[in-house]
Design a protein around this motif. Structure first.
Motif, PDB file in Angstrom:
ATOM      1  N   ALA A  23       0.824  -1.190   0.374  1.00 26.06           N
ATOM      2  CA  ALA A  23       0.342  -0.070  -0.176  1.00 26.06           C
ATOM      3  C   ALA A  23       0.644   1.276  -0.370  1.00 26.06           C
ATOM      4  O   ALA A  23       0.346   2.417   0.368  1.00 26.06           O
ATOM      5  CB  ALA A  23      -1.023   0.348   0.988  1.00 26.06           C
ATOM      6  N   GLY A  24       2.303   1.440  -0.180  1.00 26.23           N
ATOM      7  CA  GLY A  24       3.085   2.107  -0.169  1.00 26.23           C
ATOM      8  C   GLY A  24       3.793   3.121   1.122  1.00 26.23           C
ATOM      9  O   GLY A  24       3.658   3.844   1.540  1.00 26.23           O
ATOM     10  N   VAL A  25       2.989   1.536   2.180  1.00 31.45           N
ATOM     11  CA  VAL A  25       3.497   2.612   3.647  1.00 31.45           C
ATOM     12  C   VAL A  25       5.519   2.213   3.576  1.00 31.45           C
ATOM     13  O   VAL A  25       5.249   0.874   3.768  1.00 31.45           O
ATOM     14  CB  VAL A  25       2.116   2.314   5.041  1.00 31.45           C
ATOM     15  N   GLU A  26       5.958   3.263   4.449  1.00 30.57           N
ATOM     16  CA  GLU A  26       7.085   2.929   4.794  1.00 30.57           C
ATOM     17  C   GLU A  26       7.168   1.616   5.981  1.00 30.57           C
ATOM     18  O   GLU A  26       6.235   1.958   7.231  1.00 30.57           O
ATOM     19  CB  GLU A  26       7.994   4.029   5.472  1.00 30.57           C
ATOM     20  N   VAL A  27       7.570   1.075   6.088  1.00 33.27           N
ATOM     21  CA  VAL A  27       7.290  -0.372   6.920  1.00 33.27           C
ATOM     22  C   VAL A  27       8.769  -0.861   7.844  1.00 33.27           C
ATOM     23  O   VAL A  27       9.724  -1.302   7.108  1.00 33.27           O
ATOM     24  CB  VAL A  27       6.575  -1.614   6.229  1.00 33.27           C
ATOM     25  N   PRO A  47      14.423  -3.385   8.018  1.00 30.24           N
ATOM     26  CA  PRO A  47      14.988  -3.632   9.021  1.00 30.24           C
ATOM     27  C   PRO A  47      15.543  -2.848  10.111  1.00 30.24           C
ATOM     28  O   PRO A  47      16.416  -2.688   9.929  1.00 30.24           O
ATOM     29  CB  PRO A  47      16.021  -4.798   8.269  1.00 30.24           C
ATOM     30  N   ALA A  48      14.961  -3.449  11.307  1.00 29.04           N
ATOM     31  CA  ALA A  48      15.566  -3.270  12.482  1.00 29.04           C
ATOM     32  C   ALA A  48      16.487  -4.317  13.207  1.00 29.04           C
ATOM     33  O   ALA A  48      16.204  -4.882  13.372  1.00 29.04           O
ATOM     34  CB  ALA A  48      14.733  -2.317  13.298  1.00 29.04           C
ATOM     35  N   ARG A  49      17.735  -3.990  13.978  1.00 29.88           N
ATOM     36  CA  ARG A  49      18.592  -4.769  14.792  1.00 29.88           C
ATOM     37  C   ARG A  49      17.794  -5.110  16.289  1.00 29.88           C
ATOM     38  O   ARG A  49      18.253  -6.467  16.120  1.00 29.88           O
ATOM     39  CB  ARG A  49      19.828  -4.036  14.364  1.00 29.88           C
ATOM     40  N   THR A  50      17.495  -3.874  16.568  1.00 24.78           N
ATOM     41  CA  THR A  50      16.717  -4.115  18.017  1.00 24.78           C
ATOM     42  C   THR A  50      15.416  -3.548  18.056  1.00 24.78           C
ATOM     43  O   THR A  50      14.826  -2.550  17.290  1.00 24.78           O
ATOM     44  CB  THR A  50      17.297  -3.423  18.406  1.00 24.78           C
ATOM     45  N   ILE A  51      14.848  -3.420  19.183  1.00 21.85           N
ATOM     46  CA  ILE A  51      13.345  -3.250  19.062  1.00 21.85           C
ATOM     47  C   ILE A  51      14.070  -2.143  19.488  1.00 21.85           C
ATOM     48  O   ILE A  51      12.948  -0.513  18.929  1.00 21.85           O
ATOM     49  CB  ILE A  51      12.401  -3.727  20.589  1.00 21.85           C
ATOM     50  N   ALA A  52      15.248  -1.337  19.269  1.00 25.44           N
ATOM     51  CA  ALA A  52      15.376   0.097  20.050  1.00 25.44           C
ATOM     52  C   ALA A  52      15.703   0.783  18.875  1.00 25.44           C
ATOM     53  O   ALA A  52      15.323   1.579  18.900  1.00 25.44           O
ATOM     54  CB  ALA A  52      16.693   0.300  21.085  1.00 25.44           C
ATOM     55  N   GLU A  53      16.058   0.129  17.695  1.00 25.88           N
ATOM     56  CA  GLU A  53      16.009   1.312  17.061  1.00 25.88           C
ATOM     57  C   GLU A  53      14.913   0.628  16.330  1.00 25.88           C
ATOM     58  O   GLU A  53      15.106   2.194  15.585  1.00 25.88           O
ATOM     59  CB  GLU A  53      16.900   0.513  16.315  1.00 25.88           C
ATOM     60  N   LEU A  54      14.118   0.232  15.778  1.00 27.92           N
ATOM     61  CA  LEU A  54      12.878   0.237  15.374  1.00 27.92           C
ATOM     62  C   LEU A  54      11.638   0.966  16.165  1.00 27.92           C
ATOM     63  O   LEU A  54      11.660   2.299  15.363  1.00 27.92           O
ATOM     64  CB  LEU A  54      12.061  -1.460  15.650  1.00 27.92           C
ATOM     65  N   CYS A  55      12.151   1.354  17.070  1.00 24.00           N
ATOM     66  CA  CYS A  55      11.271   2.437  18.581  1.00 24.00           C
ATOM     67  C   CYS A  55      12.077   3.993  18.414  1.00 24.00           C
ATOM     68  O   CYS A  55      11.328   4.343  17.743  1.00 24.00           O
ATOM     69  CB  CYS A  55      11.147   2.345  19.738  1.00 24.00           C
ATOM     70  N   ALA A  56      13.411   4.067  17.350  1.00 19.83           N
ATOM     71  CA  ALA A  56      13.903   5.258  17.173  1.00 19.83           C
ATOM     72  C   ALA A  56      13.705   5.570  15.823  1.00 19.83           C
ATOM     73  O   ALA A  56      13.810   6.628  15.405  1.00 19.83           O
ATOM     74  CB  ALA A  56      15.481   4.734  16.918  1.00 19.83           C
ATOM     75  N   ALA A  57      12.763   4.655  14.866  1.00 14.37           N
ATOM     76  CA  ALA A  57      11.932   5.091  13.638  1.00 14.37           C
ATOM     77  C   ALA A  57      10.874   5.523  13.984  1.00 14.37           C
ATOM     78  O   ALA A  57      10.257   6.912  13.170  1.00 14.37           O
ATOM     79  CB  ALA A  57      12.016   4.631  12.577  1.00 14.37           C
ATOM     80  N   GLU A  58      10.297   6.384  15.149  1.00 12.40           N
ATOM     81  CA  GLU A  58       9.232   7.292  15.717  1.00 12.40           C
ATOM     82  C   GLU A  58       8.236   6.346  14.588  1.00 12.40           C
ATOM     83  O   GLU A  58       7.972   7.130  14.028  1.00 12.40           O
ATOM     84  CB  GLU A  58       9.796   8.613  15.535  1.00 12.40           C
ATOM     85  N   GLY A  84       8.595   9.709  21.186  1.00  6.94           N
ATOM     86  CA  GLY A  84       7.751  10.037  20.165  1.00  6.94           C
ATOM     87  C   GLY A  84       6.189  10.260  19.888  1.00  6.94           C
ATOM     88  O   GLY A  84       5.748  10.298  21.135  1.00  6.94           O
ATOM     89  N   GLY A  85       5.481  11.221  18.689  1.00  7.09           N
ATOM     90  CA  GLY A  85       3.809  10.210  19.131  1.00  7.09           C
ATOM     91  C   GLY A  85       3.964   9.181  18.449  1.00  7.09           C
ATOM     92  O   GLY A  85       2.862   8.444  18.705  1.00  7.09           O
ATOM     93  N   THR A  86       4.410   7.557  18.366  1.00  5.89           N
ATOM     94  CA  THR A  86       3.935   6.467  18.009  1.00  5.89           C
ATOM     95  C   THR A  86       2.935   6.273  19.027  1.00  5.89           C
ATOM     96  O   THR A  86       2.847   5.978  20.324  1.00  5.89           O
ATOM     97  CB  THR A  86       5.361   5.613  18.477  1.00  5.89           C
TER      98      THR A  86
END
Lengths: 322, 322
Positions: A23-27, A47-58, A84-86
């Protein structure tokens, strides 16, 4: 919806990721094992190497889709890094238990529980499929402190790029409902197999098994650990339904043994089947602008309404009614 | 197989008739209501105005496929008119009860009980379909006085023009086996609906119902009178299985309430599913020439063997073994 994060690329997480990419969303996604994450990267997931990295993408929304057994660990790890606003949501099949661990982790303020009513007896990213969620019914759960903007955002994600529809409910009512339409049906499918296994004529019985048995036991193909987790985490809702079922079956056995008529047993079932009338996405639509003071009660008062569209900015929902 | 007679053109009788016509067999049929008989005549069936007229055609095999409730009347009417070398068989889903009424009617000497394990939740000639019986497993039942030539003829019909495969059993064992893989699954599917109907959250539950509930309750779409007849006529086999199921569900509820592990419940079921290993039509074949003195015991000693071919003239069967 600009960016969505997914924790765990199993059957549901993987299907969500595939669909959103399409659908064109950045995942962005994190997965405990690397091969699935690498496969998802090939399919367009960041891909994120950690959950921390995933969260950092906000991400605008972060979907937690691990096995139920891992939900507490995941929630605590997310709570340590989310910023952030996640808005955080999940895909767990038991909502009371998830709501508890999310609250314990301190995530309640940004959390809206979700449960897509879709799945197969398979598991894993390899089994995931962007079409699995086509038109799926998602339960979204409200608690007293659920934020209106967070709810609207998750509803917008589900009814927009995820192509689903929403029923609004509470964790407790959700868990009673899915005990009836999912968890107990899983138990019963397994029990049908156990009954055959306990028979002197198991070989012949299996040799004669046709469509009614195949359909009735299909979900018993779910991995035993997954079914175990569902019924254990939802024990409070599942156990009373099992007792009710047992009492009904004994009552039917007594009537059969006494040579009494049993037709009403099947008439009752047929009436439930015939009476099933719930809103579909093609019913007439109404638009509802949510009032921050009363929106929860308003939505919960109409459990058979279907949310087919949502807009976080204007706080409006598009609803259908049966 | 030159000529076959069919009593009652419902889902099974109609599907048999369509398939045999397509296979070039001359099919005569009688049906209590005229429209289905007229429709079948258009499809190539020779219509008989009465059971007497059907019997007068002296079919090689006469298949009784009425609703179970009508079997006794049909059997008596057939007994009054059947003649020549006609072998009588049936398609009833309960074999003990059918064997009794056939014996009472005086038809035992030319009778071989049969039950095709095929069907849908629909009924009537309009729902019948020549492909419904593609590769179907038929139980053929033996009693002490079953005639070898009659058995071979019915087996030849089933494995030849009807395109099915045969499991040999007795009425009592058949009824225990189908209680497990058909009748109790029908009860359980209805019970799943009844549980939802009895809930305060039935509307939401049905709104959230997905694949597991749809599959688990599909056979509850069977007409209540048909299900009622099955479980009533097979009460002796069904009632103990219902009691066993109830005891198992209560035991599971107790473990859930006590917070004890329940994994073995689902592991047991998975083991039955994984262990299902029965002969298929593609397994290695052996040819067996039946000895008139010992053929019954010989066949019943191998309940997992599959008869994939039969020749009445030479009294040989083609078997596969798991």
């Amino acid at each position: 919806m600009r960016r969505v994060g997914v924790v765990s690329l199993g059957l549901i997480g993987g299907s969500v990721a595939r669909r959103l990419v399409a659908a064109g969303v950045e995942v962005h996604a994190w997965n405990p094992s690397l091969p699935a994450l690498e496969a998802a990267a090939v399919d367009g997931v960041v891909p994120a190497r950690t959950i921390a990295e995933l969260c950092a993408a906000e991400p605008d929304v972060l979907l937690l889709a691990p096995p139920l057994r891992a939900m507490a660990d995941v929630a605590h790890e997310v709570a340590a890094h989310v910023r952030g606003g996640t808005v955080v949501t999940d895909a767990g099949s038991v909502k009371g238990a998830v709501a508890r661990v999310v609250r314990e982790a301190g995530l309640a303020a940004r959390f809206v529980g979700a449960h897509p009513m879709a799945g197969t007896e398979q598991a894993g990213y390899a089994a995931s499929d962007a079409t699995l969620l086509d038109g799926a019914r998602w339960a979204l759960t409200l608690e007293d402190d659920t934020r209106l903007d967070a709810f609207c955002r998750v509803a917008q994600l589900v009814t927009g790029p995820l192509g689903g529809v929403v029923r609004v409910t509470t964790p407790a009512v959700h868990d009673e409902a899915v005990a009836l339409v999912s968890h107990v049906p899983h138990v019963v499918a397994s029990e049908l197999l156990r009954l055959v296994g306990g028979s002197d004529h198991a070989d012949l019985a299996l040799a004669l098994a046709a469509g009614s048995f195949r359909d009735g036991t299909r979900v018993a193909g779910t991995h035993p650990r997954r079914t175990e987790a569902m019924v254990t985490d939802n024990a409070a809702a599942v156990a009373p339904v099992l007792r009710r079922a047992a009492a009904d079956l004994v009552a039917l056995a007594e009537r059969l043994e006494a040579g009494e008529p049993v037709g009403s047993f099947f008439d009752d079932a047929a009436a439930v089947r015939a009476g099933a009338r719930v809103a579909g996405p093609d019913d007439a639509r109404t638009t509802l602008t949510l009032d921050p003071a009363t929106w929860q009660a308003e939505l919960l008062a109409h459990p058979t309404s279907l949310v087919v569209g949502a807009d976080e900015r204007t706080r409006t929902l598009t609803l259908t009614n049966p």
